[in-house]
Design an enzyme around this catalytic site. Structure first.
Site, PDB file in Angstrom:
ATOM      1  CB  SER A   1      -0.459  -0.360   1.390  1.00  0.00           C
ATOM      2  OG  SER A   1      -0.237   0.103   2.823  1.00  0.00           O
TER       3      SER A   1
ATOM      4  CE  LYS B   1      -7.413  -0.892   2.850  1.00  0.00           C
ATOM      5  NZ  LYS B   1      -7.249  -2.178   3.711  1.00  0.00           N
TER       6      LYS B   1
ATOM      7  CG  HIS C   1      -3.910  -1.332  -0.846  1.00  0.00           C
ATOM      8  ND1 HIS C   1      -4.958  -0.197  -0.851  1.00  0.00           N
ATOM      9  CD2 HIS C   1      -3.836  -1.977   0.332  1.00  0.00           C
ATOM     10  CE1 HIS C   1      -4.864   0.098   0.627  1.00  0.00           C
ATOM     11  NE2 HIS C   1      -4.217  -0.671   1.125  1.00  0.00           N
TER      12      HIS C   1
HETATM   13  C1  LIG Z   1      -6.830  -2.255   5.307  1.00  0.00           C
HETATM   14  C2  LIG Z   1      -5.703  -3.640   5.082  1.00  0.00           C
HETATM   15  C3  LIG Z   1      -6.338  -4.662   5.623  1.00  0.00           C
HETATM   16  C4  LIG Z   1      -7.402  -4.449   7.075  1.00  0.00           C
HETATM   17  O1  LIG Z   1      -8.108  -4.721   6.660  1.00  0.00           O
HETATM   18  P1  LIG Z   1      -9.825  -3.622   7.121  1.00  0.00           P
HETATM   19  O2  LIG Z   1     -10.389  -4.477   6.178  1.00  0.00           O
HETATM   20  O3  LIG Z   1     -10.160  -2.780   6.906  1.00  0.00           O
HETATM   21  O4  LIG Z   1      -9.594  -4.814   8.410  1.00  0.00           O
HETATM   22  C5  LIG Z   1      -5.497  -5.925   5.756  1.00  0.00           C
HETATM   23  N1  LIG Z   1      -4.898  -6.228   4.694  1.00  0.00           N
HETATM   24  C6  LIG Z   1      -4.057  -5.145   4.212  1.00  0.00           C
HETATM   25  C7  LIG Z   1      -3.131  -5.489   3.133  1.00  0.00           C
HETATM   26  C8  LIG Z   1      -4.792  -3.836   3.699  1.00  0.00           C
HETATM   27  O5  LIG Z   1      -4.327  -2.921   3.298  1.00  0.00           O
END
Ligand SMILES: *Cc1c(COP(=O)(O)O)cnc(C)c1O
Length: 396
Positions: free
Chosen positions: A183, A242, A211
């Site tokens: 990310s 996301k 992502h």
């Molecule tokens: C945002 C993210 C998470 C966590 O996701 P949530 O559903 O908000 O707990 C886990 N792994 C990665 C790579 C992320 O970017």
């Protein structure tokens, strides 16, 4: 008896603040979208949401959530195995498996839980987990909760991964774990090479597609699709928080025995509440949309190319990569904060990242492009970057 720890915490917090590391939250007073209003009244274009496909406030998604509220209620007041499983939970799990071409799916309250609960039920002290050093915090925590031997390889360094795999040959089972898209830099894991090494050294492959799900790859199936290795990946975790609607929720999808074992033994699944019906109903809609058309991921790709080309032409230094994460490098922590503050005055909401979120000397503004952005939104952001960049002598 709050006295002593109160003093300790106050001092620690002052220390964080004086190091310039205190995180302050800006307040938004409208739904998430390409444009939002902040509490000080300005209308700003959002350049740092994970709303890649513009689904966070999409009318069809909101409508599906409302319908599910009416047909399935507000909350489940139960974990899945007691009385927290509705027909729509099973439907969503099937849709996610169909989307990825996997055998089964298990839902969680968050991807943090999916990653936190995936290792411990499957691997013991006889096994090995081989993890990219830049993997997400939730993977690191999940690995910590498991007794397997831990191996860490340098970020996307395939020679080092191979060495770790060789070192881990004595163990019973091996699994290579990686973020699909990292990310902070927006770079993709080398999934084809990872899968080839997994075959050579008899390891499973797990990717976290938080992502990338919905937009990386020709039809948005994620990084394994981008590299043509969808059938070689054993476990995929992802978030509903996301690109896929942006509310909350996570999932693990893959081989049916693995998913069944997680239903039996995964602690965040067994001991945490069932996903709210409104989120489930909206998520079904999201997967229906993504399974029927690539329009949104195509628009995102076009928007990303448009933005990158103009930012690069203006003289900014950006990290290369195939994702809609576009880090604009400033290298200096204080500069990144000043830059972000001035952008806000120009109506552009972006955040400066610096150590320890990124390596020392690697401060940046991380921008994230959305299918919800219009060309006018992107032009506004580009103009603001150029204006502030000149003021702060980042570009000439
Ligand atoms: C945002 C993210 C998470 C966590 O996701 P949530 O559903 O908000 O707990 C886990 N792994 C990665 C790579 C992320 O970017």
């Amino acid at each position: 008896m709050y006295g002593k720890i109160k003093q300790y915490l106050s001092e620690e917090l002052s220390q964080i603040e004086s190091n310039g590391l205190l995180k302050r939250e800006r307040i938004i007073t409208t739904p998430q979208g390409a444009n939002v209003q902040v509490s000080t009244g300005e209308d700003v274009v959002i350049m740092c949401a994970n709303n890649y496909l513009g689904l966070s406030s999409h009318p069809d998604v909101v409508d599906a959530a409302k319908k599910a509220l009416d047909t399935h209620g507000y909350g489940m007041s139960s974990v899945r195995f007691i009385c927290g499983t509705q027909d729509i939970h099973k439907e969503l799990e099937r849709k996610i498996a169909a989307f990825y071409g996997t055998e089964d799916t298990i839902l969680y309250a968050a991807a943090f839980d999916a990653n936190g609960g995936v290792f411990e039920p499957l691997f013991s002290e006889q096994d090995a987990i081989i993890s990219d050093e830049l993997n997400h915090a939730s993977i690191i925590d999940g690995v910590r909760l498991c007794k397997a031997a831990r191996y860490r390889y340098k970020h996307s360094d395939m020679a080092d991964l191979e060495k770790q795999l060789q070192d881990a040959q004595a163990q019973r089972f091996r699994i290579i774990v990686t973020d699909g898209v990292f990310s902070m830099d927006g770079d993709l894991a080398k999934m084809d090479e990872i899968c080839a090494l997994a075959e050579k050294y008899d390891a499973l492959v797990m990717t976290d597609e938080c992502h990338s799900a919905g937009f990386i790859g020709k039809t948005g199936r994620g990084v394994p699709e981008h590299f043509g290795v969808m059938d070689k990946v054993d476990i995929i975790t992802g978030t509903l928080g996301k690109a896929l609607g942006g509310a909350m929720g996570g999932y693990t999808t893959g081989k049916k025995e693995i998913i069944e074992m997680l239903r039996q033994r995964s602690r965040p699944y067994l001991f945490s509440n069932s996903l709210a019906p409104a989120i489930v109903g909206a998520s079904i809609k999201v997967f229906d949309v993504l399974s029927s058309t690539t329009e949104l991921r195509d628009k995102l790709e076009a928007n990303t190319a448009y933005f990158k080309e103009r930012i690069k032409a203006a003289g900014f230094d950006i990290k290369p990569g195939d994702s809609p994460i576009v880090p604009i490098m400033l290298y200096d922590a204080a500069l990144s904060q000043e830059f972000a503050n001035r952008l806000l005055n120009e109506g552009v909401y972006a955040i400066g990242f610096f150590y320890p979120v990124v390596a020392k000397g690697q401060a940046r503004i991380r921008t994230q492009i959305s299918a919800a952005h219009s060309i006018a939104d992107l032009d506004k952001a580009i103009a603001a970057f150029i204006k502030v960049g000149k003021e702060l002598k980042v570009i000439s």
